[in-house]
Design a protein around this motif. Structure first.
Motif, PDB file in Angstrom:
ATOM      1  N   ALA A 129       3.745  -6.904   8.947  1.00 57.90           N
ATOM      2  CA  ALA A 129       3.662  -5.713   8.103  1.00 57.90           C
ATOM      3  C   ALA A 129       4.779  -4.741   8.469  1.00 57.90           C
ATOM      4  CB  ALA A 129       2.294  -5.042   8.258  1.00 57.90           C
ATOM      5  N   ASN A 130       5.218  -4.025   7.457  1.00 52.94           N
ATOM      6  CA  ASN A 130       6.224  -2.978   7.651  1.00 52.94           C
ATOM      7  C   ASN A 130       5.713  -1.731   6.941  1.00 52.94           C
ATOM      8  OD1 ASN A 130       8.775  -1.442   6.478  1.00 52.94           O
ATOM      9  ND2 ASN A 130       9.408  -2.538   8.332  1.00 52.94           N
ATOM     10  N   GLN A 131       5.816  -0.576   7.668  1.00 52.08           N
ATOM     11  CA  GLN A 131       5.279   0.632   7.076  1.00 52.08           C
ATOM     12  C   GLN A 131       6.116   1.853   7.474  1.00 52.08           C
ATOM     13  OE1 GLN A 131       1.283   0.977   8.674  1.00 52.08           O
ATOM     14  NE2 GLN A 131       1.979   2.452  10.212  1.00 52.08           N
ATOM     15  N   SER A 132       5.869   2.889   6.757  1.00 47.13           N
ATOM     16  CA  SER A 132       6.513   4.172   7.065  1.00 47.13           C
ATOM     17  C   SER A 132       5.465   5.131   7.615  1.00 47.13           C
ATOM     18  CB  SER A 132       7.150   4.757   5.801  1.00 47.13           C
ATOM     19  OG  SER A 132       6.153   5.098   4.860  1.00 47.13           O
TER      20      SER A 132
ATOM     21  N   LEU B 275       0.871  -1.175   0.000  1.00 44.87           N
ATOM     22  CA  LEU B 275       0.000   0.000   0.000  1.00 44.87           C
ATOM     23  C   LEU B 275       0.910   1.228   0.000  1.00 44.87           C
ATOM     24  CD1 LEU B 275      -2.901   1.124   0.230  1.00 44.87           C
ATOM     25  CD2 LEU B 275      -2.620   1.073   2.709  1.00 44.87           C
ATOM     26  N   ALA B 276       0.798   2.096  -0.993  1.00 44.89           N
ATOM     27  CA  ALA B 276       1.689   3.259  -1.121  1.00 44.89           C
ATOM     28  C   ALA B 276       0.862   4.492  -1.491  1.00 44.89           C
ATOM     29  CB  ALA B 276       2.770   3.009  -2.162  1.00 44.89           C
ATOM     30  N   GLY B 277       1.260   5.615  -0.951  1.00 38.81           N
ATOM     31  CA  GLY B 277       0.553   6.858  -1.255  1.00 38.81           C
ATOM     32  C   GLY B 277       0.377   7.695  -0.001  1.00 38.81           C
ATOM     33  N   GLN B 278      -0.602   8.538  -0.046  1.00 37.37           N
ATOM     34  CA  GLN B 278      -0.849   9.424   1.082  1.00 37.37           C
ATOM     35  C   GLN B 278      -1.684   8.675   2.116  1.00 37.37           C
ATOM     36  OE1 GLN B 278      -2.492  13.190  -0.006  1.00 37.37           O
ATOM     37  NE2 GLN B 278      -2.354  14.057   2.061  1.00 37.37           N
ATOM     38  N   ILE B 279      -0.953   7.926   2.953  1.00 43.08           N
ATOM     39  CA  ILE B 279      -1.608   7.143   3.993  1.00 43.08           C
ATOM     40  C   ILE B 279      -1.751   7.987   5.259  1.00 43.08           C
ATOM     41  CG2 ILE B 279      -1.466   5.051   5.383  1.00 43.08           C
ATOM     42  CD1 ILE B 279       0.251   3.849   3.154  1.00 43.08           C
ATOM     43  N   GLN B 280      -0.696   8.727   5.613  1.00 41.72           N
ATOM     44  CA  GLN B 280      -0.725   9.620   6.771  1.00 41.72           C
ATOM     45  C   GLN B 280      -0.897  11.060   6.274  1.00 41.72           C
ATOM     46  OE1 GLN B 280      -0.694   8.215   9.747  1.00 41.72           O
ATOM     47  NE2 GLN B 280      -0.315   6.139   8.898  1.00 41.72           N
ATOM     48  N   ASN B 281      -0.432  12.007   7.089  1.00 41.92           N
ATOM     49  CA  ASN B 281      -0.547  13.398   6.680  1.00 41.92           C
ATOM     50  C   ASN B 281       0.399  13.743   5.549  1.00 41.92           C
ATOM     51  OD1 ASN B 281      -2.517  13.934   8.574  1.00 41.92           O
ATOM     52  ND2 ASN B 281      -1.027  14.406  10.195  1.00 41.92           N
ATOM     53  N   ARG B 282       1.538  13.041   5.490  1.00 40.58           N
ATOM     54  CA  ARG B 282       2.518  13.326   4.459  1.00 40.58           C
ATOM     55  C   ARG B 282       2.023  12.827   3.101  1.00 40.58           C
ATOM     56  NH1 ARG B 282       5.875  17.273   6.106  1.00 40.58           N
ATOM     57  NH2 ARG B 282       6.442  16.961   8.300  1.00 40.58           N
ATOM     58  N   PRO B 283       2.503  13.415   2.054  1.00 41.09           N
ATOM     59  CA  PRO B 283       2.008  13.026   0.725  1.00 41.09           C
ATOM     60  C   PRO B 283       2.380  11.600   0.337  1.00 41.09           C
ATOM     61  CG  PRO B 283       3.803  14.594   0.535  1.00 41.09           C
ATOM     62  CD  PRO B 283       3.459  14.542   1.989  1.00 41.09           C
ATOM     63  N   PHE B 284       3.414  10.995   0.925  1.00 37.88           N
ATOM     64  CA  PHE B 284       3.779   9.640   0.493  1.00 37.88           C
ATOM     65  C   PHE B 284       4.239   8.810   1.687  1.00 37.88           C
ATOM     66  CE2 PHE B 284       6.569   6.310  -0.980  1.00 37.88           C
ATOM     67  CZ  PHE B 284       5.842   5.777  -2.044  1.00 37.88           C
ATOM     68  N   ASP B 285       3.554   7.704   1.899  1.00 42.16           N
ATOM     69  CA  ASP B 285       3.944   6.657   2.855  1.00 42.16           C
ATOM     70  C   ASP B 285       3.623   5.302   2.218  1.00 42.16           C
ATOM     71  OD1 ASP B 285       5.050   7.777   5.324  1.00 42.16           O
ATOM     72  OD2 ASP B 285       3.105   8.822   5.476  1.00 42.16           O
TER      73      ASP B 285
END
Length: 436
Positions: free
Chosen positions: A300-303, A111-121
């Motif tokens: 799972a691993n995420q930013s 899953l990639a994209g604007q997940i949090q407040n930042r434009p890319f996670d």
């Protein structure tokens, strides 16, 4: 070049000159003298004809492959295509045993994209599902037992093949014994026909007796001709069981009466029913195990806000909301298990009944054979010797000679038939007791 020269000096003399190369000496002339034979040419022709026939028969039998019963069974089991096909099925099922512990495919998601407040996670996750461990164990048992069932089916196929080979082998042996008996019978009737001819020429008998003696002899010769065809057909049947087109010859010295000392080893039909019954129980266990919940684990691993390396694990259960379909499968498996148990009881009962009947039949045939050996056969031998002697001396007519000798031959043929029946019964008993 061959040179033939004839001279007439009362008789005929033949000179044959042959050229044959010899080592170190060119060629040598060989002279052979053939004088005319002064004896009975017809007898010489018959003698030569018989010698040629005997030589041809000897060469024919020598060219054939002589097989003992053990060798015939071994060749049949090695070359039978049905057994080979079943063996391939066994190997295929054995190869499937490793699939018992097969797992569902690993589910990996990104899953990639604007997940949090930042434009890319991003979020990278992997989930593996598992069936209940009881399912894997039961499935492995099912696959192993399916191999066992197929092996038991192959044992029955082999048992049936061995049974057919033994039956056909002893049938051929019986035909050979009957052929020997008919030859002796033909010899006796030939002598009787010659005696009838002499008696007719001297006026001691009528033409009716002469015709009757010739008719009897021709009937015996016709039976021998039919028997030759029966032998050929029986050999073709044995060749079919051996999967060969090569000419074969059985061991004709083998006793027609098979040994009756049989011991029970293991009934292969019962063994197959028992293995199928165990397979049905394992199927029931497998269906019950599938009623339990599945389970899964994941990682799972995420930013988060461009900071990498946040890792977590997950787990869960797969619970069936509607258990009626699976319970119906369990009930069907349980009924099949009951049917297998009843089938096992029926096969056991039928096997025990067949063995008892065959043993009782053997005892009855043994009594009949004992009667023939102790009473009927000696009487038949005495009847043949006495009847022919009295007929040759002119004490009895041909009608009385034929009636008495026919009774003696019937006794001998009946004895051979009882021997064959005894051996065939022993072979059938060996089939039910699992003896090769």
């Amino acid at each position: 070049m061959d040179i033939f020269k004839r001279r007439n000096t009362g008789g005929v003399e033949r000179f044959v000159v042959l050229k044959r190369p010899m080592p170190h000496s060119g060629s040598v002339l060989i002279r052979q003298r053939f004088r005319p034979f002064q004896g009975d040419k017809k007898k010489v022709f018959v003698t030569l004809k018989g010698s040629v026939f005997s030589l041809a028969l000897m060469l024919s039998l020598t060219a054939h492959t002589q097989l003992t019963l053990t060798q015939a069974i071994e060749r049949a089991t090695q070359q039978n295509l049905t057994l080979k096909t079943t063996q391939f099925n066994i190997q295929s099922q054995q190869a499937l045993i490793g699939s018992a512990w097969s797992l569902p495919k690993l589910s990996a998601d990104l899953l990639a994209g604007q997940i949090q407040n930042r434009p890319f996670d991003y979020t990278l996750s992997a989930v593996q599902s598992f069936e209940p461990f009881g399912v894997y164990r039961s499935r492995a048992k099912v696959l192993n037992q399916q191999v066992n069932v197929t092996q038991k089916q192959q044992d029955i196929q082999r048992n049936e093949l061995v049974f057919n080979v033994k039956q056909q082998y002893y049938q051929l042996l019986y035909l050979y014994r009957l052929q020997q008996l008919l030859r002796v019978q033909d010899t006796l009737y030939q002598k009787a026909a010659e005696a009838s001819t002499v008696r007719y020429k001297t006026g001691e008998s009528t033409q009716l007796e002469l015709v009757a003696s010739e008719t009897t002899r021709r009937e015996t010769q016709n039976r021998q001709a039919v028997l030759v065809r029966d032998l050929q057909t029986s050999y073709m049947s044995l060749q079919a069981l051996l999967y060969t087109n090569e000419p074969i010859q059985i061991d004709t010295l083998l006793s027609l009466q098979r040994s009756s000392t049989v011991r029970e080893i293991s009934n292969r039909y019962v063994a197959l029913a028992e293995e199928e019954n165990r397979l049905n129980r394992t199927f029931t266990e497998l269906e019950r195990a599938q009623l339990k919940p599945d389970w899964r684990v994941g990682v799972a691993n995420q930013s988060i806000e461009k900071r990498l390396g946040f890792t977590y694990v997950s787990g869960g259960l797969g619970i069936p909301l509607n258990t009626k379909p699976q319970k119906a499968r369990i009930e069907a498996a349980r009924i099949s298990e009951q049917a297998g148990e009843n089938q096992l009881k029926a096969i056991r009962f039928q096997t025990e009944a067949n063995v008892k009947i065959l043993r009782e039949t053997l005892n009855k045939i043994q009594s009949t054979l004992l009667y023939y050996e102790q009473s009927a056969l000696p009487q038949a031998d005495l009847l043949l010797k006495t009847t022919y002697k009295q007929f040759r001396l002119g004490d009895i007519e041909y009608v009385e000679f034929f009636q008495n000798t026919r009774q003696a031959w019937q006794i001998r043929e009946a004895y051979l038939s009882e021997q064959l029946r005894f051996s065939q019964t022993v072979i059938e008993l060996e089939k039910w007791l699992g003896i090769e």
